[in-house]
Write an enzyme that holds these catalytic residues in place. Structure first.
Site, PDB file in Angstrom:
ATOM      1  N   GLU A  91      41.008 -25.557   7.374  1.00  0.00           N
ATOM      2  CA  GLU A  91      41.999 -24.654   6.806  1.00  0.00           C
ATOM      3  C   GLU A  91      42.092 -23.400   7.666  1.00  0.00           C
ATOM      4  O   GLU A  91      41.109 -22.976   8.288  1.00  0.00           O
ATOM      5  CB  GLU A  91      41.643 -24.280   5.370  1.00  0.00           C
ATOM      6  CG  GLU A  91      40.443 -23.368   5.241  1.00  0.00           C
ATOM      7  CD  GLU A  91      40.313 -22.715   3.869  1.00  0.00           C
ATOM      8  OE1 GLU A  91      41.333 -22.243   3.322  1.00  0.00           O
ATOM      9  OE2 GLU A  91      39.181 -22.679   3.363  1.00  0.00           O
ATOM     10  N   TRP A  92      43.268 -22.815   7.730  1.00  0.00           N
ATOM     11  CA  TRP A  92      43.462 -21.574   8.461  1.00  0.00           C
ATOM     12  C   TRP A  92      42.996 -20.413   7.588  1.00  0.00           C
ATOM     13  O   TRP A  92      43.381 -20.290   6.426  1.00  0.00           O
ATOM     14  CB  TRP A  92      44.930 -21.399   8.832  1.00  0.00           C
ATOM     15  CG  TRP A  92      45.220 -20.109   9.533  1.00  0.00           C
ATOM     16  CD1 TRP A  92      45.750 -18.971   8.988  1.00  0.00           C
ATOM     17  CD2 TRP A  92      44.995 -19.810  10.911  1.00  0.00           C
ATOM     18  NE1 TRP A  92      45.870 -17.983   9.931  1.00  0.00           N
ATOM     19  CE2 TRP A  92      45.406 -18.469  11.130  1.00  0.00           C
ATOM     20  CE3 TRP A  92      44.475 -20.546  11.988  1.00  0.00           C
ATOM     21  CZ2 TRP A  92      45.331 -17.860  12.379  1.00  0.00           C
ATOM     22  CZ3 TRP A  92      44.401 -19.932  13.227  1.00  0.00           C
ATOM     23  CH2 TRP A  92      44.824 -18.602  13.416  1.00  0.00           C
ATOM     24  N   ASP A 194      23.392 -20.065  14.321  1.00  0.00           N
ATOM     25  CA  ASP A 194      24.029 -19.463  15.507  1.00  0.00           C
ATOM     26  C   ASP A 194      24.806 -18.233  15.066  1.00  0.00           C
ATOM     27  O   ASP A 194      25.995 -18.075  15.362  1.00  0.00           O
ATOM     28  CB  ASP A 194      24.950 -20.484  16.178  1.00  0.00           C
ATOM     29  CG  ASP A 194      25.426 -20.030  17.556  1.00  0.00           C
ATOM     30  OD1 ASP A 194      24.942 -18.994  18.050  1.00  0.00           O
ATOM     31  OD2 ASP A 194      26.296 -20.707  18.144  1.00  0.00           O
TER      32      ASP A 194
END
Length: 288
Positions: A91-92, A194
């Site tokens: 999804e954006w 990360d």
């Protein structure tokens, strides 16, 4: 590219027509695009040369973080690591920071870290940047961190001729003495793996989202140590984390040795520019 994106979305069960696509920033490894239909926007990573399981592992990490119901990640729409079809559709997510964003990030990361696995490590080898990170499950975090994290980077650095001489000797000494700074009784928290400043973004109403995980179970202070390597997280973030899940007394002693892993990764990826920082940590623990 529209036709390619149309095909990828159709494979994901999205039948809407692609009306626009454009290249966006999304890291240095993959091509990244904003792809729009009339109803939705998607973020697509594409890399025909991606290593095997590269996008599968990223999707797994996002889904495991999402399963904790603590901190937002983009919804995984589809992914593939098949030859010539290596991509990830998410999804954006977009928005602007508010005065509460950094506080929410600290609180929700702390809440995520309160979720525990059964052992340290991970079932599959993952990636840190483009470097493969061997894994496996360990009862002892100390053993996992020594054998799978630091030793792996030491061996790679020797192969790449960036670790030799006194640097190699000190690293080998440090590995033999890790129990001086890292205790045995550590719980295996869900970790991003990360967590630098480029791996979280802001969504609607200033809500923070984690992206690009290299997921593992382990010491939560390992995640926190990396947030301090490049110094881009705010005071509000740390205050909120401490107020939710206070750090342990040993964190001060082990933080540099956790940061050492990421600096070794950067040394192996980018060369001697990171050598002085590696040497400084070795001198901190072992003297000159």
């Amino acid at each position: 590219m529209k036709q390619r994106f149309q095909k990828l979305l159709q494979q994901a069960g999205v039948k809407e027509k692609v009306i626009n696509s454009k290249r966006v920033t999304g890291g240095s490894i993959n091509e990244a695009y904003l792809v729009e239909t009339k109803q939705q926007k998607f973020f697509i990573k594409y890399n025909e040369a991606a290593p095997n399981h590269f996008f599968t592992l990223e999707a797994m990490g996002l889904q495991l973080i999402q399963s904790t119901n603590t901190i937002h990640v983009p919804d995984v729409i589809s992914y593939s690591d098949e030859q010539d079809e290596r991509f990830l559709v998410l999804e954006w997510v977009s928005g602007n920071k508010t005065q509460q964003t950094d506080t929410l990030l600290g609180e929700r990361l702390a809440a995520m870290h309160q979720n525990m696995g059964e052992q340290h490590g991970f079932a599959k080898s993952t990636f840190i940047g483009t470097l493969q990170q061997p894994n496996g499950f360990y009862d002892s975090w100390l053993e996992y961190y020594r054998d799978r994290r630091l030793l792996t980077q030491l061996q790679l650095g020797v192969e790449r001729n960036v670790i030799s001489g006194k640097r190699r000797e000190k690293l080998e000494q440090l590995l033999m003495q890790l129990d001086r700074w890292i205790p045995e009784d550590i719980s295996p928290s869900y970790l991003h793996g990360d967590l630098w400043g480029g791996n979280w973004i802001v969504g609607k109403q200033g809500v923070p989202y984690l992206i690009d995980p290299s997921f593992l179970y382990g010491d939560r202070h390992f995640d926190l140590a990396f947030t301090e390597v490049f110094g881009v997280f705010s005071k509000k973030f740390y205050e909120a984390y401490e107020g939710t899940f206070p750090t342990k007394n040993y964190y001060r002693d082990c933080k540099p040795v956790y940061q050492l892993y990421y600096l070794l990764v950067h040394l192996n990826l980018f060369g001697e520019v990171y050598g002085p920082e590696v040497d400084a940590i070795l001198s901190y623990y072992l003297g000159n």
